[in-house]
Design an enzyme around this catalytic site. Sequence first.
Site, PDB file in Angstrom:
ATOM      1  N   HIS A  76       0.833  -1.182  -0.306  1.00 36.11           N
ATOM      2  CA  HIS A  76       0.109   0.126  -0.074  1.00 36.11           C
ATOM      3  C   HIS A  76       0.925   1.227  -0.146  1.00 36.11           C
ATOM      4  O   HIS A  76       0.644   2.184  -0.785  1.00 36.11           O
ATOM      5  CB  HIS A  76      -1.119  -0.058   1.092  1.00 36.11           C
ATOM      6  CG  HIS A  76      -1.471   1.245   1.554  1.00 36.11           C
ATOM      7  ND1 HIS A  76      -2.525   1.851   0.606  1.00 36.11           N
ATOM      8  CD2 HIS A  76      -1.565   2.440   2.535  1.00 36.11           C
ATOM      9  CE1 HIS A  76      -3.057   3.025   0.896  1.00 36.11           C
ATOM     10  NE2 HIS A  76      -2.339   3.375   2.275  1.00 36.11           N
ATOM     11  N   ASP A 105       5.832  20.522 -27.784  1.00 36.60           N
ATOM     12  CA  ASP A 105       6.122  19.114 -26.977  1.00 36.60           C
ATOM     13  C   ASP A 105       7.111  19.380 -26.008  1.00 36.60           C
ATOM     14  O   ASP A 105       7.632  20.642 -25.747  1.00 36.60           O
ATOM     15  CB  ASP A 105       6.223  18.065 -27.799  1.00 36.60           C
ATOM     16  CG  ASP A 105       6.068  16.794 -27.673  1.00 36.60           C
ATOM     17  OD1 ASP A 105       6.289  16.540 -26.335  1.00 36.60           O
ATOM     18  OD2 ASP A 105       5.397  15.984 -28.236  1.00 36.60           O
ATOM     19  N   TRP A 141       7.334   0.337   3.508  1.00 35.74           N
ATOM     20  CA  TRP A 141       7.649   1.297   2.396  1.00 35.74           C
ATOM     21  C   TRP A 141       8.975   2.118   2.597  1.00 35.74           C
ATOM     22  O   TRP A 141       9.700   2.231   1.885  1.00 35.74           O
ATOM     23  CB  TRP A 141       6.731   2.292   1.858  1.00 35.74           C
ATOM     24  CG  TRP A 141       6.592   3.765   2.678  1.00 35.74           C
ATOM     25  CD1 TRP A 141       5.982   3.801   3.892  1.00 35.74           C
ATOM     26  CD2 TRP A 141       7.305   4.646   2.296  1.00 35.74           C
ATOM     27  NE1 TRP A 141       6.048   5.135   4.486  1.00 35.74           N
ATOM     28  CE2 TRP A 141       7.068   5.521   3.519  1.00 35.74           C
ATOM     29  CE3 TRP A 141       8.169   5.171   1.295  1.00 35.74           C
ATOM     30  CZ2 TRP A 141       7.627   6.954   3.177  1.00 35.74           C
ATOM     31  CZ3 TRP A 141       8.745   6.468   1.253  1.00 35.74           C
ATOM     32  CH2 TRP A 141       8.303   7.255   2.261  1.00 35.74           C
ATOM     33  N   SER A 171      13.017   6.883 -13.765  1.00 39.25           N
ATOM     34  CA  SER A 171      12.121   7.367 -14.734  1.00 39.25           C
ATOM     35  C   SER A 171      11.568   8.847 -14.179  1.00 39.25           C
ATOM     36  O   SER A 171      11.423   9.691 -14.947  1.00 39.25           O
ATOM     37  CB  SER A 171      10.621   6.471 -14.285  1.00 39.25           C
ATOM     38  OG  SER A 171       9.393   7.423 -14.362  1.00 39.25           O
ATOM     39  N   SER A 172      11.514   9.015 -12.820  1.00 41.65           N
ATOM     40  CA  SER A 172      11.222  10.383 -12.220  1.00 41.65           C
ATOM     41  C   SER A 172      12.275  11.342 -12.493  1.00 41.65           C
ATOM     42  O   SER A 172      12.054  12.633 -12.758  1.00 41.65           O
ATOM     43  CB  SER A 172      11.044  10.356 -10.718  1.00 41.65           C
ATOM     44  OG  SER A 172       9.898   9.737 -10.420  1.00 41.65           O
ATOM     45  N   HIS A 255      11.602  13.087   3.064  1.00 43.56           N
ATOM     46  CA  HIS A 255      10.615  14.524   3.421  1.00 43.56           C
ATOM     47  C   HIS A 255      10.519  15.257   2.053  1.00 43.56           C
ATOM     48  O   HIS A 255       9.475  15.546   1.981  1.00 43.56           O
ATOM     49  CB  HIS A 255      11.252  15.207   4.309  1.00 43.56           C
ATOM     50  CG  HIS A 255      10.102  15.840   4.963  1.00 43.56           C
ATOM     51  ND1 HIS A 255       8.950  15.511   5.776  1.00 43.56           N
ATOM     52  CD2 HIS A 255       9.553  17.176   4.627  1.00 43.56           C
ATOM     53  CE1 HIS A 255       8.135  16.422   5.693  1.00 43.56           C
ATOM     54  NE2 HIS A 255       8.421  17.329   5.306  1.00 43.56           N
ATOM     55  N   GLU A 257      10.352  14.241  -0.578  1.00 40.54           N
ATOM     56  CA  GLU A 257       9.376  13.540  -1.264  1.00 40.54           C
ATOM     57  C   GLU A 257       7.771  13.952  -1.106  1.00 40.54           C
ATOM     58  O   GLU A 257       6.843  13.827  -2.048  1.00 40.54           O
ATOM     59  CB  GLU A 257       9.402  12.065  -0.926  1.00 40.54           C
ATOM     60  CG  GLU A 257       8.447  11.112  -1.850  1.00 40.54           C
ATOM     61  CD  GLU A 257       8.822  10.741  -3.137  1.00 40.54           C
ATOM     62  OE1 GLU A 257       9.720  11.479  -3.860  1.00 40.54           O
ATOM     63  OE2 GLU A 257       8.033  10.077  -3.885  1.00 40.54           O
ATOM     64  N   TYR A 259       6.735  16.766  -0.131  1.00 32.33           N
ATOM     65  CA  TYR A 259       6.583  18.082  -1.121  1.00 32.33           C
ATOM     66  C   TYR A 259       6.534  17.892  -2.751  1.00 32.33           C
ATOM     67  O   TYR A 259       5.871  18.499  -3.322  1.00 32.33           O
ATOM     68  CB  TYR A 259       7.710  19.175  -0.791  1.00 32.33           C
ATOM     69  CG  TYR A 259       7.214  19.637   0.853  1.00 32.33           C
ATOM     70  CD1 TYR A 259       6.339  20.488   1.025  1.00 32.33           C
ATOM     71  CD2 TYR A 259       8.034  19.020   1.780  1.00 32.33           C
ATOM     72  CE1 TYR A 259       5.856  20.609   2.080  1.00 32.33           C
ATOM     73  CE2 TYR A 259       7.496  19.438   3.047  1.00 32.33           C
ATOM     74  CZ  TYR A 259       6.399  20.281   3.289  1.00 32.33           C
ATOM     75  OH  TYR A 259       6.324  20.577   4.634  1.00 32.33           O
ATOM     76  N   SER A 270      -3.956  26.461  -7.378  1.00 34.28           N
ATOM     77  CA  SER A 270      -3.655  27.990  -7.769  1.00 34.28           C
ATOM     78  C   SER A 270      -4.264  28.086  -9.217  1.00 34.28           C
ATOM     79  O   SER A 270      -4.348  29.434  -9.625  1.00 34.28           O
ATOM     80  CB  SER A 270      -2.045  28.182  -7.531  1.00 34.28           C
ATOM     81  OG  SER A 270      -1.720  28.069  -6.391  1.00 34.28           O
ATOM     82  N   HIS A 304      13.232  15.166  11.249  1.00 39.37           N
ATOM     83  CA  HIS A 304      11.843  15.399  12.173  1.00 39.37           C
ATOM     84  C   HIS A 304      11.178  13.927  12.122  1.00 39.37           C
ATOM     85  O   HIS A 304      10.418  13.673  12.606  1.00 39.37           O
ATOM     86  CB  HIS A 304      10.897  16.488  11.840  1.00 39.37           C
ATOM     87  CG  HIS A 304      10.358  16.545  10.598  1.00 39.37           C
ATOM     88  ND1 HIS A 304      10.024  17.498   9.753  1.00 39.37           N
ATOM     89  CD2 HIS A 304       9.870  15.499   9.897  1.00 39.37           C
ATOM     90  CE1 HIS A 304       9.372  17.326   8.741  1.00 39.37           C
ATOM     91  NE2 HIS A 304       9.128  16.019   8.703  1.00 39.37           N
ATOM     92  N   HIS A 305      11.690  13.166  11.320  1.00 37.49           N
ATOM     93  CA  HIS A 305      11.237  11.662  10.890  1.00 37.49           C
ATOM     94  C   HIS A 305      12.014  10.960  12.032  1.00 37.49           C
ATOM     95  O   HIS A 305      11.773   9.553  12.174  1.00 37.49           O
ATOM     96  CB  HIS A 305      11.223  11.023   9.585  1.00 37.49           C
ATOM     97  CG  HIS A 305      10.554  11.766   8.708  1.00 37.49           C
ATOM     98  ND1 HIS A 305       9.215  11.196   8.323  1.00 37.49           N
ATOM     99  CD2 HIS A 305      10.482  12.853   8.056  1.00 37.49           C
ATOM    100  CE1 HIS A 305       8.717  12.345   7.318  1.00 37.49           C
ATOM    101  NE2 HIS A 305       9.535  13.153   7.119  1.00 37.49           N
ATOM    102  N   THR A 330       3.744  27.850   3.695  1.00 41.20           N
ATOM    103  CA  THR A 330       2.320  27.074   3.476  1.00 41.20           C
ATOM    104  C   THR A 330       1.261  27.612   3.984  1.00 41.20           C
ATOM    105  O   THR A 330       0.161  27.665   3.195  1.00 41.20           O
ATOM    106  CB  THR A 330       2.582  25.667   4.385  1.00 41.20           C
ATOM    107  OG1 THR A 330       3.847  25.060   4.085  1.00 41.20           O
ATOM    108  CG2 THR A 330       1.437  24.647   3.825  1.00 41.20           C
ATOM    109  N   LYS A 333       0.187  30.382   1.477  1.00 44.86           N
ATOM    110  CA  LYS A 333      -0.340  29.837   0.158  1.00 44.86           C
ATOM    111  C   LYS A 333      -1.709  29.675   0.758  1.00 44.86           C
ATOM    112  O   LYS A 333      -2.686  30.241  -0.249  1.00 44.86           O
ATOM    113  CB  LYS A 333       0.182  28.510  -0.060  1.00 44.86           C
ATOM    114  CG  LYS A 333       1.176  28.447  -0.892  1.00 44.86           C
ATOM    115  CD  LYS A 333       1.695  27.128  -1.216  1.00 44.86           C
ATOM    116  CE  LYS A 333       2.866  27.284  -2.109  1.00 44.86           C
ATOM    117  NZ  LYS A 333       2.879  27.789  -3.286  1.00 44.86           N
ATOM    118  N   ARG A 452       1.314   2.435  14.878  1.00 44.88           N
ATOM    119  CA  ARG A 452       1.062   2.228  13.498  1.00 44.88           C
ATOM    120  C   ARG A 452       1.660   0.926  13.248  1.00 44.88           C
ATOM    121  O   ARG A 452       2.365   0.168  14.079  1.00 44.88           O
ATOM    122  CB  ARG A 452       2.033   3.016  12.496  1.00 44.88           C
ATOM    123  CG  ARG A 452       1.748   4.317  12.655  1.00 44.88           C
ATOM    124  CD  ARG A 452       3.028   5.038  11.994  1.00 44.88           C
ATOM    125  NE  ARG A 452       2.882   5.023  10.494  1.00 44.88           N
ATOM    126  CZ  ARG A 452       3.717   5.658   9.596  1.00 44.88           C
ATOM    127  NH1 ARG A 452       4.762   6.262  10.326  1.00 44.88           N
ATOM    128  NH2 ARG A 452       3.520   5.605   8.521  1.00 44.88           N
TER     129      ARG A 452
END
Lengths: 546, 325
Positions: A76, A105, A141, A171-172, A255, A257, A259, A270, A304-305, A330, A333, A452
């Site tokens: 998941h 293109d 994960w 790929s990314s 982290h 990731e 964002y 927006s 912070h993780h 944030t 925004k 968790r």
Amino acid sequence: MAVRSDAVYPATWKSGRVASWLVTLDHKRIGIMYICTALVFFCGGGIAALLMRAQLATPNETLLTKNSYNEVMTFHGTTMIFLVVVPILAGFANFLVPLMIGARDMAFPRLNAFSYWMFLLGGIVLYGAWFASGGAPRAGWWSYPPLSENQFSPGHGQDYWILALHILTISSLTGAINFLVTIINMRARGMTWMRMPLFIWAIITYSVLLVVALPALSAGLTMLLLDRRGLTHFFLPAQGGSQVLYQHVFWFFGHPEVYIMVLPVFGMISEILPVFSRKPIFGYKAIAFSTLAIAFFSLLVWAHHMFTTGLPVGLDSFFMISSMVIAVPTGIKIFNWIATMWRGNLIFDTPLLWAVGFIALFTMGGLSGIFLAAFPIDWQVNDTYYVVAHFHYVLFGGSMFGVFGGLYYWWPKMFGRLLDERLGKWHFWLTLVGFNLTFLPQHMLGLLGMPRRIYTYSHGGLWETYNLISTIGSGIMLIGMLVFAANIYRTQILRLGKRAPNDPWVGDTLEWYTTSPPPPENFDTVPYVTSARPLRDLRRHLAEET
Amino acid sequence: MPVRVRRKLAFAVVVVLTVLATAGIAAAANGGFTPEFAHSPNAHRINTAYWIVLVFTSVIFVIVEGALVVFIWKYRRRGRPRTAEGSQVHGNTRLEVIWTVIPVVILAVIGIVVFYELPGISNAPAAANPIRITVEGHQFYWQFDYPNGSRSINDLHVPVDQVVLLTVKSYDVVHSWWIPQLGGKIQAIPGRTNHTWFKADRAGTYYGQCAEFCGLYHEAMRARVIASTDADYRTYVSSTAASELGRAEFQGACATCHGMQGQGGYGPNLAHDPLLIQPSGLANIVRNGGVKMPPVGDSWTKAQMTALLQYAKSQIYKGASTSGG
């Protein structure tokens, strides 16, 4: 002007209905393939989520086995992050970037196709892991060693997982480079940096983050693979390795990731809000620059993780402050988006519903993040369902709500037909109610002490009540998703969707200047861009002439 | 006021009151709106910090969501044509500065609160004779080392109102030590030594479980802290712990997979396995693990092995069986 090789060597087989998609270099088709593939993977990840919720509905449940629960949990998380949210956003970016900047293109169409096919391959490899000797990967994960090392995770499931992520990283990365080159070089005449659509600002920032953060993941995965299959011991403490090193490397990627998964959605919001408020975005520059600020600070908050890892208090303090600093851009925004609605003419079509839902839910996810940033509080709530609730408010209530808004908004441009509004509203309300039922009680579960990733629990009382509510909520979300599927079926397969004009929403940006769907090279001509809202300028110009 | 509006208003008031009442009752019963009731000074201070952050974030929440609702209501289309433009405002520097500065101030205040509470959370209070206990996380049980050398499994016995200093370790994978009512988590990481502390303020049993995913039986890795009078604690560590060790080891480390009576479960049936009564064979598999079995006893002493052997011999082993398990 790029010379297309298929013009030089014409091959008739390439024009077949299926073959033309397989060999396509058209950014729009690649974007659509990205989105459709990601939606298929979304079904897989969603089924995994429903299985977990079913297993957790009541205490001491044995619907799944312990092993399969851990496999489903790993699947998941990995699926939703690497096969759904990131690629579906890459799909939107592929489809929209050239259209929004008035290009024919992407800069490198072949590299673009390569990115998509690597994404599909990565997905297939991850699914292949279900058939690996020793079973599917089940170390989560995040796959912390030593649990993900050979000693504790024998078999090849974990190796498939590493391979899949390696492929997806490539790929990314190629995709990100392509976006950067395209946006920097191929904007329409007159489109200065301060006239770019805010979605383009978001994509350029997202691409930079990918380029900076992904190599850390690749490095960490390579070290893990060498530990498992080579003879190294980077993360094996008994041989002098360091477990905490993996935590640093993984979260240095992990982290940003987050964002990566949410900045493009900020960009979509927006775009959608001003169009359906019939107003310009409030504080264009503030939103553009806050995107950059978020990206910059997101590279400085990874530990912070790791507040419960036992880092020195000085380090914890630094990461608390940097994490709190992110709340400022944030917040800017969110306030600017709300101000965009102020004195507008709010048209509550489905895209706006999702966008407003996004703001409401993302705010909640942002505020619960402040508790997690304050590290002594994190010592209590870290690794509990509170965190699960928090990041689902960010990634589902945030990213996925934005993605659905984007799908309803750009669907007519992609496919030439409008999704059904009535079914769209059912989809929205069912998802909104189901989402809050699922994830709101998880905050409470975390505060009550439910960790968790547990397979089951024996507590009755509130644990049972909240878990049951949560599972019921997930069922309601499932109904919402089925409505969405029905909507797609009705619109595209039964062809009952209303045919879309060029500009069904009275939009502001260049993609609405061309036909729906656009022709292969997008535009015959592109107007000279004089502001961030070229289409509104054009409409006013035409109105003045007549 | 027209009847329809009045009815709507009454309905809204009832809804709001119901929500408030429910939330109030749940909060009063700690239905999960705050961390669990604290029974140690560090946990108390974490809860205080939590409450202060909750106040600030709730105010922001109400303002943001409130503004959203009001704007949705006030600026909805109401029959205006689609193309009718709203007010073409591009921004307002003063407003934007305000909503940049106010969050900075709020976050600074939260930061100050955290740093004010921090020393009382991370540093144990000075005590003349703190109790030093080593906590080891294992797949899938907790082992506690007392100052006098005795050991216990899954149940940690401590005296009430005394500072307990914990040294947290692991020899296999990452675990996380957490008794919610006695303070925050700390990971047990192989190759690393972490520290935490608590001071239970009332006699009783406190429950917790491993908070970092550690494999198949992560969920079964539960711990209890039993706080009692100093005299009871002394009796426990000097004699009770040793007499209960074999049972505690079997039930904590073996029974998870092999069943409380050794009848088998995820792991094979042990009741008829002759290996159970061979001292060297048993010690070997317990220390080093088997095909699927983790090395549960990799840090066990000889005394621990003996205790396990005796318990297994007397309580679990039912004689060799030719029919197999």
